[in-house]
Scaffold this motif. Structure first.
Motif, PDB file in Angstrom:
ATOM      1  N   LEU A  81     -11.217  11.088   3.345  1.00  0.00           N
ATOM      2  CA  LEU A  81      -9.895  10.861   2.324  1.00  0.00           C
ATOM      3  C   LEU A  81     -10.008   9.676   1.040  1.00  0.00           C
ATOM      4  N   PRO A  82      -9.651   9.917   0.455  1.00  0.00           N
ATOM      5  CA  PRO A  82      -9.729   9.081  -0.900  1.00  0.00           C
ATOM      6  C   PRO A  82      -8.984   7.725  -1.089  1.00  0.00           C
ATOM      7  N   VAL A  83      -9.128   6.416  -1.419  1.00  0.00           N
ATOM      8  CA  VAL A  83      -8.566   5.256  -1.424  1.00  0.00           C
ATOM      9  C   VAL A  83      -8.955   4.931  -2.714  1.00  0.00           C
ATOM     10  N   ALA A  84      -7.755   4.581  -3.601  1.00  0.00           N
ATOM     11  CA  ALA A  84      -8.193   3.386  -4.511  1.00  0.00           C
ATOM     12  C   ALA A  84      -6.843   1.791  -4.569  1.00  0.00           C
ATOM     13  N   ILE A  85      -8.294   1.052  -4.312  1.00  0.00           N
ATOM     14  CA  ILE A  85      -7.803  -0.430  -4.567  1.00  0.00           C
ATOM     15  C   ILE A  85      -7.613  -0.775  -6.388  1.00  0.00           C
ATOM     16  N   ASP A  86      -6.462  -1.411  -7.102  1.00  0.00           N
ATOM     17  CA  ASP A  86      -6.078  -1.863  -7.896  1.00  0.00           C
ATOM     18  C   ASP A  86      -6.477  -3.310  -8.140  1.00  0.00           C
TER      19      ASP A  86
ATOM     20  N   MET B 124       0.928  -1.313  -0.218  1.00  0.00           N
ATOM     21  CA  MET B 124       0.036   0.308  -0.256  1.00  0.00           C
ATOM     22  C   MET B 124       0.654   1.418   0.200  1.00  0.00           C
ATOM     23  N   THR B 125       0.420   2.114  -0.879  1.00  0.00           N
ATOM     24  CA  THR B 125       1.180   3.157  -0.970  1.00  0.00           C
ATOM     25  C   THR B 125       0.169   4.731  -0.707  1.00  0.00           C
ATOM     26  N   VAL B 126       0.981   5.121   0.281  1.00  0.00           N
ATOM     27  CA  VAL B 126       0.296   6.808   0.826  1.00  0.00           C
ATOM     28  C   VAL B 126       0.509   7.787   0.044  1.00  0.00           C
ATOM     29  N   PHE B 127      -0.011   8.371  -0.585  1.00  0.00           N
ATOM     30  CA  PHE B 127       0.678   9.829  -1.688  1.00  0.00           C
ATOM     31  C   PHE B 127      -0.006  10.940  -1.245  1.00  0.00           C
ATOM     32  N   ARG B 128       0.562  11.901  -0.610  1.00  0.00           N
ATOM     33  CA  ARG B 128       1.223  13.159  -0.070  1.00  0.00           C
ATOM     34  C   ARG B 128       1.669  14.168  -1.269  1.00  0.00           C
ATOM     35  N   GLN B 129      -0.551  14.984  -1.825  1.00  0.00           N
ATOM     36  CA  GLN B 129       0.337  16.281  -2.784  1.00  0.00           C
ATOM     37  C   GLN B 129       0.551  15.587  -4.380  1.00  0.00           C
ATOM     38  N   GLY B 130       0.459  14.021  -4.602  1.00  0.00           N
ATOM     39  CA  GLY B 130       0.785  13.226  -5.601  1.00  0.00           C
ATOM     40  C   GLY B 130       2.216  12.485  -5.429  1.00  0.00           C
ATOM     41  N   THR B 131       2.871  13.026  -4.132  1.00  0.00           N
ATOM     42  CA  THR B 131       4.249  12.111  -3.878  1.00  0.00           C
ATOM     43  C   THR B 131       3.750  11.363  -3.151  1.00  0.00           C
TER      44      THR B 131
ATOM     45  N   GLN C 260      -0.423   3.694  12.833  1.00  0.00           N
ATOM     46  CA  GLN C 260       0.464   5.050  11.818  1.00  0.00           C
ATOM     47  C   GLN C 260      -0.113   5.682  11.258  1.00  0.00           C
ATOM     48  N   LEU C 261      -0.214   5.359  10.336  1.00  0.00           N
ATOM     49  CA  LEU C 261      -2.030   5.328   9.216  1.00  0.00           C
ATOM     50  C   LEU C 261      -2.828   6.631   9.413  1.00  0.00           C
ATOM     51  N   PHE C 262      -3.809   5.666  10.668  1.00  0.00           N
ATOM     52  CA  PHE C 262      -4.676   5.799  11.122  1.00  0.00           C
ATOM     53  C   PHE C 262      -3.803   8.071  11.802  1.00  0.00           C
ATOM     54  N   GLY C 263      -3.516   8.077  12.139  1.00  0.00           N
ATOM     55  CA  GLY C 263      -2.576   8.688  12.462  1.00  0.00           C
ATOM     56  C   GLY C 263      -2.434  10.244  10.972  1.00  0.00           C
ATOM     57  N   PHE C 264      -2.548   9.617  10.233  1.00  0.00           N
ATOM     58  CA  PHE C 264      -2.018  10.632   8.748  1.00  0.00           C
ATOM     59  C   PHE C 264      -2.953  11.011   8.009  1.00  0.00           C
ATOM     60  N   VAL C 265      -4.329   9.762   7.999  1.00  0.00           N
ATOM     61  CA  VAL C 265      -5.441  10.628   7.163  1.00  0.00           C
ATOM     62  C   VAL C 265      -6.656  10.901   7.746  1.00  0.00           C
ATOM     63  N   THR C 266      -8.003  11.175   7.005  1.00  0.00           N
ATOM     64  CA  THR C 266      -8.593  11.445   7.922  1.00  0.00           C
ATOM     65  C   THR C 266     -10.365  11.670   7.534  1.00  0.00           C
ATOM     66  N   ALA C 267     -11.656  11.592   8.264  1.00  0.00           N
ATOM     67  CA  ALA C 267     -12.695  10.992   6.704  1.00  0.00           C
ATOM     68  C   ALA C 267     -12.845  11.313   6.022  1.00  0.00           C
TER      69      ALA C 267
END
Length: 146
Positions: A141-146, A1-8, A132-139
């Protein structure tokens, strides 16, 4: 799983998806694909290994002994990111609704392998990783599952 912030790419985790592979249908026990969003974040401030049933903490903390005494339990631990499909007819509504299927990103026992399909449809993560992820995201937020 990769988390992007501002496309990075910002964070990367090993995960486990469905044993049955990708699938959107109710009862398929597959991981639904497509565009989703985080509907709710559940478990803030609970300890690592906190056990959930029906999105509610049981007051238990996962241990190997607890697992032995409950051999058929699907362990949902530490935090829950409840997903909602965004594509009507594909992962939202009717018999393909990710939210009504209770599809989450959640913690799992550290004894479970990552990178190996094993879940009943959810996305499983290590407990420290989901914390860690929980502290980084908000309700929302988009999630893409491929």
């Amino acid at each position: 799983m990769t988390v992007f912030r501002q496309g990075t790419p910002s964070l990367c985790y090993r995960i486990s998806t469905a044993l049955n592979g990708p699938a959107e249908a109710n009862g398929s026990f597959g991981t639904p694909r497509g565009k989703h969003r985080i509907r709710a974040l559940i478990g803030k401030d609970l300890p690592l290994g906190a056990v959930f049933v029906g999105r509610r903490p049981t007051g238990e903390i996962w241990t190997p002994e607890l697992a032995i005494s409950n051999p058929n339990r699907d362990w949902i631990l530490t935090r829950i990111l409840w997903l909602c499909g965004e594509e009507p007819g594909f992962n939202r509504g009717g018999t393909v609704d990710s939210m009504r299927r209770f599809i989450y990103i959640h913690g799992t026992p550290d004894t479970e392998p990552m990178g190996v399909p094993r879940s009943h449809g959810c996305i499983r993560m290590r407990n420290r990783d989901i914390d860690q992820l929980f502290g980084f995201v908000t309700a929302g937020l988009p999630v893409a599952i491929d």
